[in-house]
Design a protein around this motif. Structure first.
Motif, mmCIF file in Angstrom:
data_model
loop_
_atom_site.group_PDB
_atom_site.id
_atom_site.type_symbol
_atom_site.label_atom_id
_atom_site.label_comp_id
_atom_site.label_asym_id
_atom_site.label_seq_id
_atom_site.Cartn_x
_atom_site.Cartn_y
_atom_site.Cartn_z
ATOM 1 N N PRO A 4 0.825 -1.205 0.000
ATOM 2 C CA PRO A 4 0.000 0.000 0.000
ATOM 3 C C PRO A 4 0.865 1.264 0.000
ATOM 4 O O PRO A 4 1.989 1.262 0.512
ATOM 5 N N ALA A 5 0.330 2.339 -0.570
ATOM 6 C CA ALA A 5 1.076 3.603 -0.645
ATOM 7 C C ALA A 5 1.523 4.076 0.730
ATOM 8 O O ALA A 5 2.632 4.600 0.880
ATOM 9 N N THR A 6 0.690 3.867 1.755
ATOM 10 C CA THR A 6 1.061 4.315 3.106
ATOM 11 C C THR A 6 2.314 3.600 3.601
ATOM 12 O O THR A 6 3.164 4.206 4.249
ATOM 13 N N VAL A 7 2.449 2.336 3.280
ATOM 14 C CA VAL A 7 3.635 1.563 3.670
ATOM 15 C C VAL A 7 4.845 2.037 2.863
ATOM 16 O O VAL A 7 5.940 2.205 3.406
ATOM 17 N N ALA A 8 4.649 2.278 1.582
ATOM 18 C CA ALA A 8 5.747 2.761 0.742
ATOM 19 C C ALA A 8 6.281 4.103 1.252
ATOM 20 O O ALA A 8 7.493 4.329 1.274
ATOM 21 N N VAL A 9 5.383 4.973 1.690
ATOM 22 C CA VAL A 9 5.786 6.280 2.220
ATOM 23 C C VAL A 9 6.613 6.110 3.494
ATOM 24 O O VAL A 9 7.652 6.759 3.667
#
Length: 67
Positions: A4-9
């Motif tokens: 997920p984008a939140t994890v990538a961030v």
């Protein structure tokens, strides 16, 4: 491989060597329009299982590669 984008961030911030905002922008964009033979979510699967899954997919199970 995706997450997920939140994890990538969060991963981007921890690394400290990436331009801020790149992970959020690319998280989905890099996968758009691509049909994969297999996908794994690196945010919910342990590294050892990711490696084993990849080895199975490549026909390397039992070869000693990846454990």
């Amino acid at each position: 491989m995706r997450c997920p984008a939140t994890v990538a961030v969060l991963r981007e911030r921890r690394r400290g060597d990436r331009g801020e905002g790149m992970a959020a922008h690319q998280a989905e964009a890099v996968h758009r329009g691509i049909d994969y033979d297999a996908e794994v979510d690196t945010s919910v699967t342990a590294r050892a299982e990711l490696a084993a899954s990849l080895c199975r997919r490549l026909g390397l199970a039992g070869s000693g590669v990846g454990g």
